[in-house]
Write a protein that holds these residues in place. Sequence first.
Motif, PDB file in Angstrom:
ATOM      1  N   UNK A  44       0.818  -1.214   0.000  1.00  0.00           N
ATOM      2  CA  UNK A  44       0.000   0.000   0.000  1.00  0.00           C
ATOM      3  C   UNK A  44       0.853   1.266   0.000  1.00  0.00           C
ATOM      4  N   UNK A  45       1.879   1.294   0.826  1.00  0.00           N
ATOM      5  CA  UNK A  45       2.690   2.509   0.975  1.00  0.00           C
ATOM      6  C   UNK A  45       3.734   2.631  -0.128  1.00  0.00           C
ATOM      7  N   UNK A  46       4.370   1.529  -0.500  1.00  0.00           N
ATOM      8  CA  UNK A  46       5.377   1.566  -1.558  1.00  0.00           C
ATOM      9  C   UNK A  46       6.598   2.373  -1.170  1.00  0.00           C
TER      10      UNK A  46
ATOM     11  N   UNK B 177      12.194   5.592   8.852  1.00  0.00           N
ATOM     12  CA  UNK B 177      12.520   6.698   7.950  1.00  0.00           C
ATOM     13  C   UNK B 177      14.033   6.726   7.733  1.00  0.00           C
ATOM     14  N   UNK B 178      14.508   7.383   6.668  1.00  0.00           N
ATOM     15  CA  UNK B 178      15.963   7.499   6.461  1.00  0.00           C
ATOM     16  C   UNK B 178      16.601   8.307   7.580  1.00  0.00           C
ATOM     17  N   UNK B 179      17.731   7.844   8.068  1.00  0.00           N
ATOM     18  CA  UNK B 179      18.414   8.484   9.180  1.00  0.00           C
ATOM     19  C   UNK B 179      19.634   9.301   8.739  1.00  0.00           C
ATOM     20  N   UNK B 180      19.988   9.244   7.459  1.00  0.00           N
ATOM     21  CA  UNK B 180      21.124  10.022   6.950  1.00  0.00           C
ATOM     22  C   UNK B 180      20.572  11.171   6.115  1.00  0.00           C
ATOM     23  N   UNK B 181      20.888  12.401   6.510  1.00  0.00           N
ATOM     24  CA  UNK B 181      20.375  13.565   5.798  1.00  0.00           C
ATOM     25  C   UNK B 181      18.975  13.941   6.255  1.00  0.00           C
ATOM     26  N   UNK B 182      18.478  15.038   5.696  1.00  0.00           N
ATOM     27  CA  UNK B 182      17.128  15.505   5.960  1.00  0.00           C
ATOM     28  C   UNK B 182      16.253  15.255   4.732  1.00  0.00           C
TER      29      UNK B 182
ATOM     30  N   UNK C 293       4.801   8.631   3.897  1.00  0.00           N
ATOM     31  CA  UNK C 293       3.775   7.704   4.357  1.00  0.00           C
ATOM     32  C   UNK C 293       4.347   6.706   5.362  1.00  0.00           C
ATOM     33  N   UNK C 294       5.579   6.265   5.147  1.00  0.00           N
ATOM     34  CA  UNK C 294       6.210   5.336   6.094  1.00  0.00           C
ATOM     35  C   UNK C 294       6.435   6.004   7.446  1.00  0.00           C
ATOM     36  N   UNK C 295       6.852   7.258   7.406  1.00  0.00           N
ATOM     37  CA  UNK C 295       7.087   7.977   8.659  1.00  0.00           C
ATOM     38  C   UNK C 295       5.787   8.209   9.413  1.00  0.00           C
TER      39      UNK C 295
END
Length: 264
Positions: free
Chosen positions: A73-75, A89-94, A80-82
Amino acid sequence: MYIRVRALLGKKLLIALIVLLFSANAASQFYLISNHTIEITLDEEGNAQVNERFFLDFQNEWQLSDFRDTVKEIGVSLDAWKEYDARLHPYIGQDNDISASKVSFIENSSNYLEISYSLTSSLMQKVKETSRVKEYSLKPKFFNNFLVGSLWVIPDDTTISINLPVGAELQPPVEPEAAINGSNVTWSGYKNSNKLTLNYRAFKQIASFDFGQAVRELMQSNLFWVVIVAAIVVCAILFWNRRNLGARVENYIVEHSDFSREEE
């Protein structure tokens, strides 16, 4: 008495509401994140490709099946994951640094959600360049998700691994202390430090001259016919003055040869 009863009922309702909210939140996150790994691969210019894996422990098959449906559903939508789980969520960068390429759920001996992305700006800063060497330094701002107050903190069960470019030479110090294996640098939690430092230098390749390539490039350039005409003119001049040039060469040889001593 009435006021006390009303206050007591109000407190019970508040407690019930808190429990209800907690239960709803717990139901939406029915898995545990047992391990979190971050692998960063650098290219020759210090640009980064990142793969993050969140290892998930499910309580039963129904929860696992439900998560499969969520992945479909989210892909690849990171927002949407956050929203689904603030931990995923990705932890490197903003957000404005990240270009997501793939989100996948892998099922084998360990189940994990993998987020693959690249950074839109270089993870490394070029601090010095000579004719032979380029020196790079890590930009700490890309690791702000691990900044707690004035300390860089890598939590328990979290691993950050950086693969340096081929041929790069790591320069001490590496802060906080890391495991180093060839061109790989790995930080494993729990670890904290008031400094985040990683430097390396990369040697430039010595360019080799390709005569065939040079000829092909010359033939495709606008100077090709100019060179051909100039070569024809030079050949014509040499042909026209061949006798004069031959005589000069012969006279030079005679003048600089010591025949008289040999005859004596």
